[in-house]
Motif scaffolding. Sequence first.
Motif, mmCIF file in Angstrom:
data_model
loop_
_atom_site.group_PDB
_atom_site.id
_atom_site.type_symbol
_atom_site.label_atom_id
_atom_site.label_comp_id
_atom_site.label_asym_id
_atom_site.label_seq_id
_atom_site.Cartn_x
_atom_site.Cartn_y
_atom_site.Cartn_z
ATOM 1 N N TRP A 224 0.860 -1.173 0.000
ATOM 2 C CA TRP A 224 0.000 0.000 0.000
ATOM 3 C C TRP A 224 0.899 1.227 0.000
ATOM 4 C CZ3 TRP A 224 -3.175 1.663 4.893
ATOM 5 C CH2 TRP A 224 -3.819 2.868 4.632
ATOM 6 N N TYR A 225 0.869 1.970 -1.086
ATOM 7 C CA TYR A 225 1.686 3.169 -1.219
ATOM 8 C C TYR A 225 0.813 4.407 -1.101
ATOM 9 C CZ TYR A 225 5.287 0.102 -3.124
ATOM 10 O OH TYR A 225 6.210 -0.886 -3.296
ATOM 11 N N GLU A 226 1.353 5.408 -0.478
ATOM 12 C CA GLU A 226 0.674 6.694 -0.413
ATOM 13 C C GLU A 226 1.702 7.803 -0.539
ATOM 14 O OE1 GLU A 226 -2.094 9.256 2.707
ATOM 15 O OE2 GLU A 226 -2.128 7.067 2.729
ATOM 16 N N HIS A 227 1.479 8.716 -1.447
ATOM 17 C CA HIS A 227 2.407 9.817 -1.654
ATOM 18 C C HIS A 227 1.975 11.030 -0.847
ATOM 19 C CE1 HIS A 227 3.621 13.589 -3.730
ATOM 20 N NE2 HIS A 227 4.776 12.986 -3.719
ATOM 21 N N ARG A 228 2.903 11.602 -0.105
ATOM 22 C CA ARG A 228 2.656 12.852 0.615
ATOM 23 C C ARG A 228 3.864 13.762 0.422
ATOM 24 N NH1 ARG A 228 -1.078 12.826 5.272
ATOM 25 N NH2 ARG A 228 -2.151 10.828 5.386
ATOM 26 N N LEU A 229 3.637 15.048 0.309
ATOM 27 C CA LEU A 229 4.743 15.995 0.332
ATOM 28 C C LEU A 229 5.355 15.974 1.726
ATOM 29 C CD1 LEU A 229 3.329 18.981 -1.708
ATOM 30 C CD2 LEU A 229 4.646 17.018 -2.503
ATOM 31 N N ILE A 230 6.642 16.283 1.815
ATOM 32 C CA ILE A 230 7.351 16.045 3.067
ATOM 33 C C ILE A 230 6.826 16.921 4.211
ATOM 34 C CG2 ILE A 230 9.255 17.671 2.634
ATOM 35 C CD1 ILE A 230 11.059 15.376 3.861
ATOM 36 N N ASP A 231 6.384 18.141 3.912
ATOM 37 C CA ASP A 231 5.842 18.972 4.990
ATOM 38 C C ASP A 231 4.554 18.366 5.544
ATOM 39 O OD1 ASP A 231 4.608 19.432 2.584
ATOM 40 O OD2 ASP A 231 4.746 21.618 2.670
ATOM 41 N N ASP A 232 3.718 17.813 4.659
ATOM 42 C CA ASP A 232 2.493 17.146 5.085
ATOM 43 C C ASP A 232 2.820 15.879 5.874
ATOM 44 O OD1 ASP A 232 -0.231 16.412 5.252
ATOM 45 O OD2 ASP A 232 -0.065 15.221 3.417
ATOM 46 N N MET A 233 3.863 15.158 5.439
ATOM 47 C CA MET A 233 4.218 13.899 6.090
ATOM 48 C C MET A 233 4.749 14.125 7.500
ATOM 49 S SD MET A 233 4.156 10.687 5.827
ATOM 50 C CE MET A 233 4.707 9.500 7.052
ATOM 51 N N VAL A 234 5.527 15.173 7.691
ATOM 52 C CA VAL A 234 6.035 15.474 9.031
ATOM 53 C C VAL A 234 4.873 15.739 9.984
ATOM 54 C CG1 VAL A 234 7.351 17.121 10.411
ATOM 55 C CG2 VAL A 234 8.264 16.323 8.232
ATOM 56 N N ALA A 235 3.902 16.497 9.524
ATOM 57 C CA ALA A 235 2.727 16.776 10.349
ATOM 58 C C ALA A 235 1.958 15.493 10.633
ATOM 59 C CB ALA A 235 1.827 17.789 9.649
ATOM 60 N N TYR A 236 1.795 14.640 9.604
ATOM 61 C CA TYR A 236 1.077 13.380 9.801
ATOM 62 C C TYR A 236 1.814 12.474 10.782
ATOM 63 C CZ TYR A 236 -0.508 8.645 9.117
ATOM 64 O OH TYR A 236 -0.957 7.372 9.353
ATOM 65 N N ALA A 237 3.151 12.392 10.631
ATOM 66 C CA ALA A 237 3.937 11.495 11.479
ATOM 67 C C ALA A 237 3.762 11.812 12.954
ATOM 68 C CB ALA A 237 5.416 11.573 11.099
ATOM 69 N N LEU A 238 3.698 13.105 13.276
ATOM 70 C CA LEU A 238 3.564 13.500 14.672
ATOM 71 C C LEU A 238 2.266 13.007 15.304
ATOM 72 C CD1 LEU A 238 4.994 17.128 14.728
ATOM 73 C CD2 LEU A 238 5.802 15.196 16.077
ATOM 74 N N LYS A 239 1.202 12.898 14.507
ATOM 75 C CA LYS A 239 -0.082 12.469 15.073
ATOM 76 C C LYS A 239 -0.414 11.004 14.784
ATOM 77 C CE LYS A 239 -2.744 14.209 11.108
ATOM 78 N NZ LYS A 239 -3.745 15.199 10.657
ATOM 79 N N SER A 240 0.488 10.309 14.071
ATOM 80 C CA SER A 240 0.237 8.905 13.741
ATOM 81 C C SER A 240 0.654 8.006 14.902
ATOM 82 C CB SER A 240 1.014 8.510 12.490
ATOM 83 O OG SER A 240 2.389 8.307 12.795
ATOM 84 N N GLU A 241 0.259 6.713 14.812
ATOM 85 C CA GLU A 241 0.686 5.730 15.801
ATOM 86 C C GLU A 241 1.925 4.972 15.347
ATOM 87 O OE1 GLU A 241 -2.351 2.826 16.365
ATOM 88 O OE2 GLU A 241 -2.326 2.141 14.274
ATOM 89 N N GLY A 242 2.385 5.241 14.117
ATOM 90 C CA GLY A 242 3.527 4.527 13.561
ATOM 91 C C GLY A 242 3.062 3.346 12.728
ATOM 92 N N GLY A 243 4.006 2.434 12.425
ATOM 93 C CA GLY A 243 3.673 1.238 11.686
ATOM 94 C C GLY A 243 3.802 1.379 10.183
ATOM 95 N N TYR A 244 4.849 2.081 9.711
ATOM 96 C CA TYR A 244 5.033 2.247 8.272
ATOM 97 C C TYR A 244 6.499 2.512 7.942
ATOM 98 C CZ TYR A 244 4.395 7.033 10.012
ATOM 99 O OH TYR A 244 4.475 8.189 10.746
ATOM 100 N N VAL A 245 6.825 2.335 6.671
ATOM 101 C CA VAL A 245 8.130 2.733 6.154
ATOM 102 C C VAL A 245 7.987 4.122 5.555
ATOM 103 C CG1 VAL A 245 9.930 2.274 4.446
ATOM 104 C CG2 VAL A 245 8.856 0.368 5.658
ATOM 105 N N TRP A 246 8.861 5.011 5.941
ATOM 106 C CA TRP A 246 8.826 6.388 5.482
ATOM 107 C C TRP A 246 9.978 6.549 4.485
ATOM 108 C CZ3 TRP A 246 8.806 10.843 9.638
ATOM 109 C CH2 TRP A 246 8.807 12.087 9.007
#
Length: 393
Positions: A224-246
């Motif tokens: 399962w791939y999902e593309h995010r711009l890096i600024d969006d990804m940093v914000a997402y990572a902070l509120k995520s529970e983890g469990g992925y390859v970045w």
Amino acid sequence: MECQKIKVANPIVEMDGDEMTRVIWKSIKHKLIFPFVELDIKYFDLGLPNRDATDDQVTVESAQATLKYNVAIKCATITPDEARVKEFNLKRMWKSPNGTIRNILNGTVFREPIICKNIPKLVPGWTKPICIGRHAFGDQYRATDAVIQGPGKLKLVFVPEGHDEKTELEVFNFSGAGGVALSMYNTDEWVYAVYGCSEELHHYQLLKSMKINGNPSLRLPGYWYEHRLIDDMVAYALKSEGGYVWACKNYDGDVQSDFLAQGFGSLGLMTSVLVCPDGKTIEAEAAHGTVTRHYRVHQKGGETSTNSIASIFAWSQGLAHRAKLDGNTRLLDFTEKLEAACIGTVESGKMTKDLALLIHGSKVARAQYLNTEEFIDAVAKELRARLSTKAKL
């Protein structure tokens, strides 16, 4: 009674480094590795003075040896700037040794946190691991840069091999005093390599260029791939529970792996393994630098409390890969116990100052942490206990 040493059939490449990490590297070898493992080591001194003396050929030779023997274990090294050129009286400002090695090995760097239950996370919502998959080829670390001295046009030109026509793109029309320019590159082959070790984790790819992201050849079936711009990804990572390859570009991966390590607890608690496309060759290292501030204290005879866990894990993960290649079950068991001894030592309350600060705050007392050598001694004691228990069983 000492256990019989574990014999390792094939060599490993050792790349020595600089400053405080060089000091703890020696201690790790003599207290945690050599008493238990009989190794054929192909040694390369990547300390800055020797890199300068060999015109950096020692770095190239260490990478070539890694391709030959399939396993390298690397200490942290200095990438010199102008101040370092003056300090070491260097012939020139040598490029990053990591950049040189990674471009020869052509692989992907995977970095993951080392989790100790009693070390509080700065991002408490991270309940699952996050793995950074970082290009180890091209991008900023092999960029070509230039100072533009005056007005004129900057162009990007591509000349296809075997063809007369060329693609010419105008980048910018400089006026006045000029400025600076930077050109970077990567290849489909090495972008693709980032996605080869995802296992069962969700996969985020962080690539600014939609032209690269839209290439269907860079996506593997069953993931399962999902593309995010890096600024969006940093914000997402902070509120995520983890469990992925970045998945990140080279420099982005460097920066975000430090963010990841600190979020899970400490920059000293991060593994870093370069995996080559052949799936057989790896280079394990500590993800942090040479700890210059502690080294200055050490040079003056002062007491230091330097976290050696990431350097210990460089040895354990490199030897674990050697064990898997050789089918050496005793060696693999040893590496698992070495890692467990590190974590067990910290979870028993014995740790270096950087970790004690996370638990006790800025007013941490001297009795609440161990100095550099005391911590390695504590891990050695824990390791011997774990090996002894196995031997009795």
